[in-house]
Motif scaffolding. Structure first.
Motif, PDB file in Angstrom:
ATOM      1  N   ARG A  88      37.932  36.928  41.612  1.00 19.22           N
ATOM      2  CA  ARG A  88      38.849  36.772  41.022  1.00 19.22           C
ATOM      3  C   ARG A  88      38.348  37.203  39.318  1.00 19.22           C
ATOM      4  O   ARG A  88      37.367  36.555  38.914  1.00 19.22           O
ATOM      5  CB  ARG A  88      39.320  35.517  40.784  1.00 19.22           C
ATOM      6  CG  ARG A  88      40.445  35.213  39.698  1.00 19.22           C
ATOM      7  CD  ARG A  88      40.950  33.824  39.665  1.00 19.22           C
ATOM      8  NE  ARG A  88      41.502  33.193  40.860  1.00 19.22           N
ATOM      9  CZ  ARG A  88      42.746  33.036  41.002  1.00 19.22           C
ATOM     10  NH1 ARG A  88      43.737  33.303  40.277  1.00 19.22           N
ATOM     11  NH2 ARG A  88      43.217  32.581  42.011  1.00 19.22           N
ATOM     12  N   ILE A  89      38.782  38.171  38.734  1.00 20.85           N
ATOM     13  CA  ILE A  89      38.276  38.764  37.383  1.00 20.85           C
ATOM     14  C   ILE A  89      39.511  38.930  36.506  1.00 20.85           C
ATOM     15  O   ILE A  89      40.414  39.631  37.045  1.00 20.85           O
ATOM     16  CB  ILE A  89      37.379  39.745  37.691  1.00 20.85           C
ATOM     17  CG1 ILE A  89      36.533  39.895  36.212  1.00 20.85           C
ATOM     18  CG2 ILE A  89      37.909  40.897  38.260  1.00 20.85           C
ATOM     19  CD1 ILE A  89      35.337  40.936  36.152  1.00 20.85           C
ATOM     20  N   PHE A  90      39.343  38.721  35.342  1.00 20.62           N
ATOM     21  CA  PHE A  90      40.588  39.123  34.076  1.00 20.62           C
ATOM     22  C   PHE A  90      39.936  40.188  33.422  1.00 20.62           C
ATOM     23  O   PHE A  90      38.929  40.087  32.626  1.00 20.62           O
ATOM     24  CB  PHE A  90      41.016  37.960  33.654  1.00 20.62           C
ATOM     25  CG  PHE A  90      42.145  38.202  32.694  1.00 20.62           C
ATOM     26  CD1 PHE A  90      43.500  38.319  33.081  1.00 20.62           C
ATOM     27  CD2 PHE A  90      42.052  38.252  31.206  1.00 20.62           C
ATOM     28  CE1 PHE A  90      44.364  38.921  32.364  1.00 20.62           C
ATOM     29  CE2 PHE A  90      42.819  38.578  30.319  1.00 20.62           C
ATOM     30  CZ  PHE A  90      44.313  39.014  30.968  1.00 20.62           C
ATOM     31  N   GLY A  91      40.755  41.411  33.485  1.00 22.33           N
ATOM     32  CA  GLY A  91      40.192  42.373  32.651  1.00 22.33           C
ATOM     33  C   GLY A  91      40.896  43.932  33.294  1.00 22.33           C
ATOM     34  O   GLY A  91      41.348  43.684  34.423  1.00 22.33           O
ATOM     35  N   SER A 203      48.337  40.770  29.911  1.00 26.50           N
ATOM     36  CA  SER A 203      49.196  41.331  30.687  1.00 26.50           C
ATOM     37  C   SER A 203      48.545  41.133  32.272  1.00 26.50           C
ATOM     38  O   SER A 203      47.319  41.034  32.416  1.00 26.50           O
ATOM     39  CB  SER A 203      49.256  42.685  30.698  1.00 26.50           C
ATOM     40  OG  SER A 203      49.867  43.464  31.612  1.00 26.50           O
ATOM     41  N   ASP A 204      49.469  40.795  33.116  1.00 21.75           N
ATOM     42  CA  ASP A 204      49.065  40.448  34.565  1.00 21.75           C
ATOM     43  C   ASP A 204      49.335  41.642  35.473  1.00 21.75           C
ATOM     44  O   ASP A 204      49.256  41.602  36.623  1.00 21.75           O
ATOM     45  CB  ASP A 204      49.498  39.041  35.186  1.00 21.75           C
ATOM     46  CG  ASP A 204      51.009  39.103  35.242  1.00 21.75           C
ATOM     47  OD1 ASP A 204      51.692  40.092  35.154  1.00 21.75           O
ATOM     48  OD2 ASP A 204      51.429  38.186  35.286  1.00 21.75           O
ATOM     49  N   VAL A 208      53.925  39.840  30.514  1.00 23.14           N
ATOM     50  CA  VAL A 208      53.146  39.918  29.275  1.00 23.14           C
ATOM     51  C   VAL A 208      53.366  38.492  28.422  1.00 23.14           C
ATOM     52  O   VAL A 208      54.308  37.895  28.446  1.00 23.14           O
ATOM     53  CB  VAL A 208      53.328  40.829  28.357  1.00 23.14           C
ATOM     54  CG1 VAL A 208      54.961  41.078  28.130  1.00 23.14           C
ATOM     55  CG2 VAL A 208      52.468  41.225  27.260  1.00 23.14           C
ATOM     56  N   THR A 209      52.371  37.999  27.918  1.00 26.05           N
ATOM     57  CA  THR A 209      52.190  36.746  27.012  1.00 26.05           C
ATOM     58  C   THR A 209      51.399  37.335  25.817  1.00 26.05           C
ATOM     59  O   THR A 209      50.301  37.870  25.691  1.00 26.05           O
ATOM     60  CB  THR A 209      51.649  35.474  27.521  1.00 26.05           C
ATOM     61  OG1 THR A 209      52.155  34.367  26.869  1.00 26.05           O
ATOM     62  CG2 THR A 209      50.388  35.650  27.869  1.00 26.05           C
ATOM     63  N   VAL A 210      51.980  36.712  24.595  1.00 25.49           N
ATOM     64  CA  VAL A 210      51.502  37.121  23.338  1.00 25.49           C
ATOM     65  C   VAL A 210      50.605  36.269  22.807  1.00 25.49           C
ATOM     66  O   VAL A 210      51.015  34.955  22.850  1.00 25.49           O
ATOM     67  CB  VAL A 210      52.644  37.527  22.529  1.00 25.49           C
ATOM     68  CG1 VAL A 210      52.084  38.257  20.967  1.00 25.49           C
ATOM     69  CG2 VAL A 210      53.850  38.588  22.772  1.00 25.49           C
ATOM     70  N   PHE A 313      44.267  31.994  32.163  1.00 20.19           N
ATOM     71  CA  PHE A 313      43.555  32.857  33.157  1.00 20.19           C
ATOM     72  C   PHE A 313      43.760  32.862  34.560  1.00 20.19           C
ATOM     73  O   PHE A 313      44.094  33.936  35.082  1.00 20.19           O
ATOM     74  CB  PHE A 313      41.928  32.956  32.932  1.00 20.19           C
ATOM     75  CG  PHE A 313      41.319  33.518  31.683  1.00 20.19           C
ATOM     76  CD1 PHE A 313      41.690  34.605  31.353  1.00 20.19           C
ATOM     77  CD2 PHE A 313      40.601  32.530  30.829  1.00 20.19           C
ATOM     78  CE1 PHE A 313      41.293  35.189  29.962  1.00 20.19           C
ATOM     79  CE2 PHE A 313      40.308  33.263  29.697  1.00 20.19           C
ATOM     80  CZ  PHE A 313      40.696  34.531  29.219  1.00 20.19           C
ATOM     81  N   MET A 314      44.117  31.414  35.118  1.00 18.41           N
ATOM     82  CA  MET A 314      44.513  31.634  36.463  1.00 18.41           C
ATOM     83  C   MET A 314      46.037  32.267  36.771  1.00 18.41           C
ATOM     84  O   MET A 314      45.990  32.964  37.624  1.00 18.41           O
ATOM     85  CB  MET A 314      44.460  30.161  37.031  1.00 18.41           C
ATOM     86  CG  MET A 314      43.078  29.436  37.087  1.00 18.41           C
ATOM     87  SD  MET A 314      41.833  30.563  37.987  1.00 18.41           S
ATOM     88  CE  MET A 314      42.154  29.848  39.651  1.00 18.41           C
ATOM     89  N   HIS A 315      46.819  31.916  35.977  1.00 13.55           N
ATOM     90  CA  HIS A 315      48.343  32.634  35.766  1.00 13.55           C
ATOM     91  C   HIS A 315      48.128  33.909  35.639  1.00 13.55           C
ATOM     92  O   HIS A 315      48.704  34.850  36.599  1.00 13.55           O
ATOM     93  CB  HIS A 315      49.067  31.869  34.613  1.00 13.55           C
ATOM     94  CG  HIS A 315      49.713  30.625  35.223  1.00 13.55           C
ATOM     95  ND1 HIS A 315      50.758  30.498  36.072  1.00 13.55           N
ATOM     96  CD2 HIS A 315      49.536  29.264  34.533  1.00 13.55           C
ATOM     97  CE1 HIS A 315      51.117  29.364  36.209  1.00 13.55           C
ATOM     98  NE2 HIS A 315      50.275  28.557  35.632  1.00 13.55           N
ATOM     99  N   ALA A 316      46.907  34.548  34.808  1.00 11.20           N
ATOM    100  CA  ALA A 316      46.970  35.886  34.424  1.00 11.20           C
ATOM    101  C   ALA A 316      46.298  36.525  35.587  1.00 11.20           C
ATOM    102  O   ALA A 316      46.825  37.710  35.879  1.00 11.20           O
ATOM    103  CB  ALA A 316      46.097  36.103  33.277  1.00 11.20           C
TER     104      ALA A 316
END
Length: 428
Positions: A88-91, A203-204, A208-210, A313-316
Motif C-alpha cells: 500500500r503506497i500513496f502517490g 486524489s484516489d 478528490v479532497t482539497v 491516507f487509508m481512505h486515499a
C-alpha cells in the motif's frame, strides 16, 4: 501500524510528525530522513533511497502504508514497484508523475485538455530559444524540462536574464536538472501577472479532497526580490483564494486534469499540486503541476490539520476519499525558511546549528537540509535548512510568533526573509 515516509526534506519531516500523532501509529520510519527526524523519539531514520531496497524494507518490516514525499522517487517509479508487490503506497505512478517530471508533457497535456495556462514553446536548441526570446521580449519565463528541486524556473525580467537562463539550462546545466529522455529541453512561456497560490488536492483515482490553501514565497529576498528558490516561507490559508477562485480552480483546472489523465489511460492517484497565478479579476491559470505536496507549504498545512492523517491516507489508498472530510484548525499557520549561506546556487554545508527551541503547542521547527552527527550535533546539509512554523489567530500574530520562536537559532551564513506573510497581512 508501521508507516514509511520516503524523503529527507521539511515536507517529509512535517508528514512524519503528523503521522506519528495518530494513535494507530506504532513505528514511523523515514527514509532517509534528516537531523530533525533523527531527534524525534517517535521517528526512525532508515538510510535507504533505492526504489527496490525501499520495497524490500517495506516487505520485511510489515509496513502497512508508505507515503512518498519528494518528486525524484515518484519519477523513478517507486509507486509502480510497491504496487507490483501488493504494498500500500500513496502517490502517482511513474507515467502520471510526468505532470511534474516533464514540463513539456504537462504543457502539451494542458493544451490538449483545455486547461488554462500560459502560451509556450518547447526548445532543445539554444540558438532557436534565444531567437524566440528576442522576438517575444521580456518579461518571459524559462523552465527546465526535468526535475530541478524547485529551482528549474527563471522568471526573467530582462532579455539578458532570459538568455543566461537558456544557457544555464540547455548548455551548462548550472541548476543540476535531471534531464528527461532525449537530453536537455526547455519550455519558454509567457509571463503571467497576478498573485500566486498553491492549490493542493488528494486524489484516489476517482475522488478528490482539497487541502487547506497556501501561498509560498519563491524569491530569496524581502519584497520578492532576488533569485527564485525552492521556497523561502509559506502560510495557510491563502486569502487570495476566495470562494470564487476556489470554485474556478476546481472546475477549470483540478477536475479537468484528473478527468484528462483518466481519459489518457493514466489515472492519477496522490497529491496533485497546481501552482496557480490568479489575475486581478480572480481568474486562475496553471503555472505548473507538482505530483506531491509543496515544500514549504506542507509545514503550515500540517500544523493546521486536525484529522488523523493515517485515516486520511487509508481512505486515499482504498479509493474512498469521498467518505472523509478534513478538519482544520481555524488559526493561521506561517513558516519561515532558514537557508544556508550561498543558497540557492552554492549552499554552504556542515555548519553546526545552535539554539533549536523545544517543540511547542503552537510552534515547531521542521528540518530539511540537516543531519545529526555522531557527536549528537545537528549540522547543515542542504540549501533550505529549517522551516520555523507557528500558529496564530491572524496572519500577523502567526508571523510574530514564528519570528519570535526562531530568535535563538543560529548557524554560520544563515539567511532568511523578514517579511513572510506580507501579502496576507497587507490584504487585511
Amino acid at each position: 501500524m508501521n508507516i514509511l515516509v520516503i524523503g529527507s526534506g521539511g515536507r517529509e519531516h512535517a508528514l512524519a510528525w503528523k503521522l506519528a500523532q495518530s494513535p494507530k501509529a506504532q513505528k514511523v520510519y523515514v527514509a532517509p530522513g534528516n537531523g530533525g527526524t533523527a531527534r524525534d523519539p517517535r521517528l526512525v531514520n532508515v538510510p535507504i533511497t533505492d526504489v527496490k531496497a525501499l520495497a524490500d524494507f517495506a516487505e520485511s518490516n510489515k509496513i502497512a502504508l508508505t507515503v512518498v514525499g519528494p518528486e525524484a522517487p515518484l519519477a523513478a517509479g517507486v509507486v509502480d514497484e510497491f504496487r507490483a508487490r501488493g504494498l500500500r503506497i500513496f502517490g502517482p505512478t511513474k507515467k502520471a508523475a510526468q505532470l511534474e517530471s516533464s514540463k513539456a508533457f504537462a504543457k502539451d497535456f494542458m493544451k490538449r485538455h483545455g486547461i488554462p495556462t500560459a502560451f509556450y514553446e518547447t526548445f532543445t536548441e539554444a540558438d532557436k530559444a534565444h531567437a524566440y526570446v528576442d522576438a517575444k521580449g521580456a518579461p518571459i519565463v524559462i523552465k527546465a524540462d526535468g526535475l530541478a528541486a524547485g529551482k528549474g524556473v527563471v522568471v526573467a525580467m530582462t532579455l539578458q536574464e532570459a538568455h543566461e537562463a537558456i544557457d544555464w539550462m540547455l548548455l551548462d546545466n548550472k541548476l543540476g536538472v535531471q534531464h528527461n529522455d532525449g537530453g536537455a529541453r526547455i519550455v519558454v512561456e509567457e509571463f503571467l501577472a497576478g498573485e500566486e497560490a498553491s492549490f493542493i488536492v488528494m486524489s484516489d483515482g476517482k475522488n478528490v479532497t482539497v487541502l487547506a490553501t497556501s501561498q509560498d514565497h519563491k524569491r530569496l529576498l524581502d519584497a520578492d526580490a532576488g533569485p527564485n528558490t525552492g521556497g523561502m516561507g509559506a502560510y495557510s490559508p491563502a486569502p487570495v483564494v476566495t470562494p470564487n477562485v476556489h470554485a474556478k480552480a476546481m472546475q477549470e483546472i483540478i477536475l479537468p486534469t484528473l478527468d484528462g489523465m483518466a481519459k489518457d489511460g493514466i489515472p492519477f492517484t496522490g497529491f496533485l499540486y497546481a501552482g496557480l497565478m490568479i489575475d486581478a479579476q480572480g481568474n486562475p491559470k496553471t503555472l505548473e503541476f507538482n505530483c506531491r505536496m509543496g515544500d514549504p507549504e506542507t509545514q503550515p498545512i500540517m500544523m493546521r490539520l486536525k484529522s488523523d492523517l493515517i485515516d486520511v491516507f487509508m481512505h486515499a489508498t482504498d479509493g474512498t476519499l469521498d467518505q472523509i472530510e478534513l478538519q482544520w484548525d481555524r488559526r493561521f499557520a506561517l513558516g519561515v525558511v532558514l537557508a544556508a549561506g550561498g543558497y540557492p546556487l552554492d549552499p554552504k554545508k556542515g555548519d553546526v546549528i545552535t539554539g533549536l527551541p523545544a517543540d511547542a503547542e503552537d510552534a515547531m521547527v521542521f528540518h530539511a537540509g540537516t543531519t545529526m552527527g555522531d557527536d549528537g550535533q545537528v549540522r547543515t546539509s542542504g540549501g533550505r535548512v529549517l522551516c520555523v512554523t507557528a500558529l496564530g489567530d491572524s496572519a500577523r500574530l502567526a508571523q510574530q510568533r514564528a519570528y519570535e520562536y526562531m530568535r535563538g537559532i543560529a548557524f554560520d551564513g544563515m539567511q532568511f526573509r523578514t517579511d513572510i506573510g506580507w501579502r496576507a497581512i497587507k490584504g487585511r
